[in-house]
Design a protein around this motif. Structure first.
Motif, PDB file in Angstrom:
ATOM      1  N   ASN A  12     -46.698 -23.725  39.152  1.00  9.15           N
ATOM      2  CA  ASN A  12     -48.136 -23.198  39.741  1.00  9.15           C
ATOM      3  C   ASN A  12     -49.349 -23.816  40.392  1.00  9.15           C
ATOM      4  OD1 ASN A  12     -48.212 -26.353  38.906  1.00  9.15           O
ATOM      5  ND2 ASN A  12     -49.544 -25.495  36.737  1.00  9.15           N
ATOM      6  N   GLU A  49     -50.782 -19.922  34.388  1.00 10.79           N
ATOM      7  CA  GLU A  49     -51.884 -20.723  34.948  1.00 10.79           C
ATOM      8  C   GLU A  49     -52.505 -20.220  33.794  1.00 10.79           C
ATOM      9  OE1 GLU A  49     -51.334 -15.820  34.823  1.00 10.79           O
ATOM     10  OE2 GLU A  49     -50.173 -17.114  36.441  1.00 10.79           O
ATOM     11  N   ASN A  50     -52.495 -20.130  33.088  1.00  9.05           N
ATOM     12  CA  ASN A  50     -53.415 -19.794  31.523  1.00  9.05           C
ATOM     13  C   ASN A  50     -53.077 -21.472  31.156  1.00  9.05           C
ATOM     14  OD1 ASN A  50     -53.783 -17.704  32.329  1.00  9.05           O
ATOM     15  ND2 ASN A  50     -52.485 -16.522  30.515  1.00  9.05           N
TER      16      ASN A  50
END
Length: 74
Positions: A12, A49-50
């Motif tokens: 990320n 990304e969550n």
């Protein structure tokens, strides 16, 4: 494709998660802890990304097999 010796990485920008399929015992701790990140039916199955980097680090430290690990990107 031989997954036995392959390590798969997801980043990320802050951290990089490494998944070692050969080591994974499929205990599903990752899926139960962060289901919005780990979805074995999706491709790719990790949506890094969550979740925040802190959430990911906490969850990865709970992986019973050590198949998931992370490094801090510099």
């Amino acid at each position: 494709f031989n997954f036995r010796f392959m390590n798969i990485a997801y980043s990320n920008g802050e951290i990089t998660i490494k998944w070692q399929p050969k080591v994974c015992q499929h205990a599903a701790v990752c899926v139960k802890t962060l289901p919005h990140v780990y979805n074995p039916k999706a491709s790719p199955w990790i949506a890094i990304e969550n979740a925040s980097s802190e959430e990911l680090k906490k969850q990865i430290s709970q992986c019973p097999s050590g198949a998931l690990s992370f490094t801090i990107n510099r």
